[in-house]
Design an enzyme around this catalytic site. Structure first.
Site, mmCIF file in Angstrom:
data_model
loop_
_atom_site.group_PDB
_atom_site.id
_atom_site.type_symbol
_atom_site.label_atom_id
_atom_site.label_comp_id
_atom_site.label_asym_id
_atom_site.label_seq_id
_atom_site.Cartn_x
_atom_site.Cartn_y
_atom_site.Cartn_z
ATOM 1 N N TYR A 140 36.530 59.983 -3.536
ATOM 2 C CA TYR A 140 37.050 61.132 -3.210
ATOM 3 C C TYR A 140 38.596 61.033 -3.544
ATOM 4 C CZ TYR A 140 38.613 64.835 0.211
ATOM 5 O OH TYR A 140 39.279 65.793 0.665
ATOM 6 N N ARG A 200 34.476 71.559 9.508
ATOM 7 C CA ARG A 200 33.374 70.597 9.760
ATOM 8 C C ARG A 200 33.545 69.346 8.944
ATOM 9 N NH1 ARG A 200 28.769 72.720 5.725
ATOM 10 N NH2 ARG A 200 29.835 72.260 3.644
ATOM 11 N N ASP A 244 30.507 80.269 -2.550
ATOM 12 C CA ASP A 244 30.146 78.974 -1.901
ATOM 13 C C ASP A 244 28.580 78.684 -2.142
ATOM 14 O OD1 ASP A 244 31.631 77.641 0.832
ATOM 15 O OD2 ASP A 244 29.494 76.964 0.327
ATOM 16 N N ALA A 261 38.876 61.588 -7.303
ATOM 17 C CA ALA A 261 38.606 62.892 -7.785
ATOM 18 C C ALA A 261 39.936 63.755 -7.479
ATOM 19 C CB ALA A 261 37.474 63.502 -7.140
ATOM 20 N N LYS A 262 40.332 63.336 -6.248
ATOM 21 C CA LYS A 262 41.533 64.209 -5.742
ATOM 22 C C LYS A 262 42.918 64.163 -6.563
ATOM 23 C CE LYS A 262 40.089 66.884 -2.583
ATOM 24 N NZ LYS A 262 39.660 68.227 -2.927
ATOM 25 N N ALA A 265 43.524 70.149 8.366
ATOM 26 C CA ALA A 265 42.874 71.088 9.356
ATOM 27 C C ALA A 265 41.497 70.824 9.823
ATOM 28 C CB ALA A 265 42.929 72.354 8.619
ATOM 29 N N VAL A 295 30.220 74.824 -8.201
ATOM 30 C CA VAL A 295 31.446 74.692 -9.345
ATOM 31 C C VAL A 295 31.066 73.493 -10.125
ATOM 32 C CG1 VAL A 295 33.080 75.658 -7.822
ATOM 33 C CG2 VAL A 295 32.718 73.257 -7.408
ATOM 34 N N SER A 340 44.261 65.926 -1.726
ATOM 35 C CA SER A 340 44.077 65.242 -0.343
ATOM 36 C C SER A 340 45.271 64.322 -0.316
ATOM 37 C CB SER A 340 42.799 64.939 -0.156
ATOM 38 O OG SER A 340 42.725 64.086 0.942
#
Ligand code: NAI
Length: 298
Positions: free
Chosen positions: A167, A202, A39, A170-171, A199, A76, A154
């Site tokens: 997003y 944050r 991380d 990318a996903k 889920a 990453v 996602s």
């Protein structure tokens, strides 16, 4: 029934300092895997100083429970970072059996207001991030004739969601990469599958609405662990997991309308048939989809 275990296996989990990744790490470690907890630290939008501390806290938790883990704070998002994460596993544990690409950030904006900075960083972390670690682990897994990779997509990409063009791009890129790796890896016993989680973390606590409190990361990690296990024999598949529901997601193709001399007006007149989902197929690869026309040809 025998317990599913990961004794002797080494797992690399990116973005595992919190949220879903932490849960994946705790579950695999509790079942005997040695874990690289990667991380970068930082905030949900990817800004702020990177820090090894979130990863180290998860390592401390794993060790306190009797497991084995090492922290890694590389990003990453670069080729160098991806290689360094896999090197951490090789230096500390001597092998890599499992790679879970989970690291992610959000920079949501409607397309009209999206800047190229928002686009590029999101693609760097999610799509390039997934490719960077896969590339570094691929030869190792091929040579040892064993690997299990789980990449995180996602529903925002699979089904669309307002304000998430960067997003979603990318996903869905991750889905394409994983489907091809699933095809390329199978002969070397490297299985690559895709998770679409839901889920409260944050990242999502402000956007999941009233469902949030019923959606824990702990409900997502079991399918991830299953896909990471040596018993897993599927590859290139997508699984949705959230609030206790776990389900395969697939790309289907309608049987469609066939006319070798098709015209514009034919399309108009047969649009219902083109869109009719009755009797759809789920092709395993591109050639299977193209081949759906064969039985229709004389
Ligand atoms: P999170 O924000 O709690 O976890 C993401 C982690 O990735 C953070 O700990 C962050 O520090 C780390 N990270 C960010 N950039 C990094 C980098 N360059 N290198 C290494 N680590 C980095 O969020 P959450 O919800 O646990 O997300 C995990 C994954 O699941 C993400 O890929 C996210 O897009 C995906 N996802 C989550 C959903 C949800 O409902 N929570 C829904 C759909 C997808």
């Amino acid at each position: 029934m025998a317990e599913m275990r990961f004794d002797g296996k080494v797992a690399v989990i990116t973005g595992a300092g919190g949220g879903l990744g932490r849960c994946h790490a705790l579950l695999l470690a509790s079942k005997g895997a040695s874990v690289v907890v990667n991380d970068l630290g930082g905030s949900v939008d990817g800004s702020g100083e990177g820090s090894v501390s979130p990863a180290q806290l998860v390592v401390d938790e794993i060790k306190a429970a009797g497991g084995d883990a090492v922290a890694d704070a590389n990003s990453v998002s670069t080729e160098k970072g991806g290689a360094a994460i896999i090197k951490t596993a090789m230096d500390k544990f001597g092998r890599v059996d499992i790679l879970i690409n989970n690291a992610g950030i959000l920079r949501d904006k409607s397309f009209a207001k999206l800047t190229f900075d928002m686009l590029n960083l999101v693609i760097d972390v999610h799509l390039h991030g997934t490719i960077n670690t896969c590339k570094a682990a691929w030869d190792i897994m091929k040579k040892q004739q064993y690997g299990r990779i789980v990449n995180t997509t996602s529903a925002a990409g699979l089904f669309g969601n307002f304000g998430q063009t960067n997003y979603a791009a990318a996903k869905m890129g991750i889905v394409g990469v994983s489907k091809v790796l699933g095809i390329e890896g199978v002969k070397n016993n490297v299985m690559v599958n895709i998770l679409a989680p839901g889920a409260k973390t944050r990242m999502t606590e402000d956007i999941l609405g009233p469902m949030a409190d019923k959606m824990s990361p702990e409900q997502v990690s079991p399918i991830v662990a299953y896909l990471a296990h040596e018993d897993c024999s599927v590859t290139g598949e997508i699984f949705s997991a959230g609030a206790g529901r776990t389900a395969k997601i697939f790309v289907g193709a309608a049987q469609g309308y066939f006319n070798e001399a098709v015209t514009l007006e034919d399309i108009r007149d047969n649009f219902g048939k083109i869109c009719d989902e009755t009797g759809y197929a789920v092709p395993k690869n591109a050639m299977e989809e193209i081949g759906m026309v064969m039985p229709m040809m004389k």
